[in-house]
Design a protein around this motif. Structure first.
Motif, PDB file in Angstrom:
ATOM      1  N   ARG A 194      31.934  37.461  35.980  1.00 53.47           N
ATOM      2  CA  ARG A 194      32.892  36.603  36.658  1.00 53.47           C
ATOM      3  C   ARG A 194      33.209  37.095  38.063  1.00 53.47           C
ATOM      4  NH1 ARG A 194      37.267  35.485  32.194  1.00 53.47           N
ATOM      5  NH2 ARG A 194      37.808  33.718  33.529  1.00 53.47           N
ATOM      6  N   PHE A 232      34.262  41.310  33.080  1.00 48.66           N
ATOM      7  CA  PHE A 232      34.412  41.142  34.527  1.00 48.66           C
ATOM      8  C   PHE A 232      33.111  40.770  35.217  1.00 48.66           C
ATOM      9  CE2 PHE A 232      38.197  44.132  34.114  1.00 48.66           C
ATOM     10  CZ  PHE A 232      39.118  43.126  34.304  1.00 48.66           C
ATOM     11  N   HIS A 236      36.515  49.621  30.057  1.00 50.63           N
ATOM     12  CA  HIS A 236      35.512  49.226  29.079  1.00 50.63           C
ATOM     13  C   HIS A 236      35.204  47.736  29.081  1.00 50.63           C
ATOM     14  CE1 HIS A 236      36.329  53.156  26.984  1.00 50.63           C
ATOM     15  NE2 HIS A 236      35.018  53.076  26.844  1.00 50.63           N
ATOM     16  N   TYR A 237      36.098  46.960  29.660  1.00 47.44           N
ATOM     17  CA  TYR A 237      35.998  45.506  29.544  1.00 47.44           C
ATOM     18  C   TYR A 237      34.686  44.978  30.106  1.00 47.44           C
ATOM     19  CZ  TYR A 237      37.421  40.591  29.755  1.00 47.44           C
ATOM     20  OH  TYR A 237      37.498  39.231  29.597  1.00 47.44           O
ATOM     21  N   ALA A 295      41.116  50.275  28.584  1.00 44.56           N
ATOM     22  CA  ALA A 295      40.615  48.965  28.165  1.00 44.56           C
ATOM     23  C   ALA A 295      39.963  48.243  29.347  1.00 44.56           C
ATOM     24  CB  ALA A 295      41.752  48.119  27.582  1.00 44.56           C
ATOM     25  N   ASP A 335      46.051  53.713  28.167  1.00 44.13           N
ATOM     26  CA  ASP A 335      45.419  52.730  27.288  1.00 44.13           C
ATOM     27  C   ASP A 335      44.961  51.491  28.044  1.00 44.13           C
ATOM     28  OD1 ASP A 335      45.615  53.957  24.658  1.00 44.13           O
ATOM     29  OD2 ASP A 335      47.772  53.801  24.952  1.00 44.13           O
ATOM     30  N   VAL A 336      45.789  51.029  28.967  1.00 45.45           N
ATOM     31  CA  VAL A 336      45.425  49.826  29.709  1.00 45.45           C
ATOM     32  C   VAL A 336      44.234  50.105  30.622  1.00 45.45           C
ATOM     33  CG1 VAL A 336      46.176  48.103  31.397  1.00 45.45           C
ATOM     34  CG2 VAL A 336      47.740  48.845  29.591  1.00 45.45           C
ATOM     35  N   MET A 385      35.859  47.190  42.151  1.00 47.60           N
ATOM     36  CA  MET A 385      37.298  47.383  41.937  1.00 47.60           C
ATOM     37  C   MET A 385      37.608  48.834  41.589  1.00 47.60           C
ATOM     38  SD  MET A 385      38.512  44.216  39.542  1.00 47.60           S
ATOM     39  CE  MET A 385      37.352  44.587  38.215  1.00 47.60           C
ATOM     40  N   PHE A 439      33.326  40.532  39.305  1.00 52.72           N
ATOM     41  CA  PHE A 439      34.004  41.790  39.568  1.00 52.72           C
ATOM     42  C   PHE A 439      33.401  42.923  38.747  1.00 52.72           C
ATOM     43  CE2 PHE A 439      36.773  38.273  40.321  1.00 52.72           C
ATOM     44  CZ  PHE A 439      37.341  38.574  41.543  1.00 52.72           C
TER      45      PHE A 439
END
Lengths: 206, 206
Positions: B107, B104, B100-101, B97, B93-94, B86, B109
DNA sequence: TAGATTGTTAATCGATTAACAATC
DNA sequence: TAGATTGTTAATCGATTAACAATC
């Protein structure tokens, strides 16, 4: 107290309508029609009229809807004529992004507290909030009469955190943890999980 | 190529089922039933059986569903037997985040690129990604054959960024900007906007 | 007045649920 | 065998759309 029985699916569309007409207002537009709004949102004009008619008569035959007036009415219906204080639980990346997010204020909400259980984070400043110890959460939420919270903890803590929030009087929870949580009657939960959205799209991807 | 006509609302529930049974698997459970799964998710057992039956027969009368097998089948149906790369657009900020998430990868990605137009951010590292100049985006996405992107720009840039993504071959967009975007036939868009969820709940709040 | 668009009713469409034979 | 649970059909329920009188 139960609201007169308006389908949840209708309520869910009102914020979408509101967002679109507020944007129209920003662009200087004064009036719109169910046709125009429907085209912009990809829903039928009939559906918009039907949805709005559940709450009153907001338009004028021949001319359509006054944007400022409809916007006020939608905000009133959705209880957005006040600003709701919110608590954020979890000061990781998601909690951090939520604490910084500038987009809530204009739309009826503001984060006023953030909690974590990591002593390395407690006391640190995020945006204009100071991370508080989660052991203080219940007291702080009750004292401030907070009704809305966002859960941004790992999945394995989401349910216990939720139980504490409910116990402290929270009535609406936006859950970012990728897990179903259970709450008693009268408490609402909405879910945000980017992976489920992505997975839905990947079905169509080959 | 159009998929055989299975309602989008059914496809949208599959990731929810998958998430729940993967959690059951983690907890060591081997078998479940439509009744148990339904209770956990707050949907009817009949609905789960009906939904799954659109794709085949995955259960056994008398015993229910083998969790490992059902999980594999759902991942196959949703095209999650590969990991989708991706691109993230917007390193605020989004975007930060999202970069760093950690959730994914498991699941299906992974974020492999992030773009911004702010020269103060370009070249900086976020997680294990380096922020690239948005002017390089089209080329980079095409070269890597990226099909999935997340838009995390301000609302006023979302449409132009989307147009570029589509032009570069992206087929699935998860849009965090609080605005409706338009895409040609064959490109999917899903929306994440916390404020609309909050506004939906605030309807019930007093 | 003529054209446009609302609010609402009735018709249509689609989704959910109940029920049950099949069978593990 | 008896009990449980599937997959599927038919019935029900609910949501969307089409149509139009009312009227700005």
């Amino acid at each position: 107290m139960t609201k007169r029985d308006i389908p949840g699916i209708v309520i869910g569309r009102l914020p979408i309508y509101l967002r679109a007409i507020q944007r129209m207002a920003q662009e200087g537009q004064r009036v719109t029609s169910s046709k125009e709004l429907g085209e912009r949102l990809g829903v039928s004009a009939a559906q918009i009229r039907k949805d709005l008619s559940q709450f009153g008569e907001f338009g004028k035959q021949g001319t359509g809807y006054n944007i400022k007036y409809l916007s006020e009415q939608l905000r009133r219906i959705l209880n957005l004529d006040v600003v709701w204080d919110m608590a954020i639980v979890g000061a990781g990346d998601v909690g951090n992004a939520l604490a910084h997010y500038q987009g809530f204020r204009d739309r009826g909400f503001q984060a006023t507290m953030i909690f974590d259980n990591d002593s390395g984070k407690i006391g640190k400043k995020i945006g204009n909030l100071i991370v508080q110890d989660i052991s203080e959460m219940s007291k702080a939420i009750q004292q401030a009469s907070i009704k809305v919270a966002m859960v941004a903890t790992p999945a394995n803590h989401a349910q216990e955190v939720t139980d504490q929030l409910v116990e402290a009087g929270v009535k609406a929870i936006l859950n970012y943890a990728p897990i179903q949580i259970s709450v008693p009657e009268g408490v609402r939960v909405e879910y945000i999980d980017p992976a489920t959205h992505l997975q839905k799209m990947s079905y169509y991807l080959k």
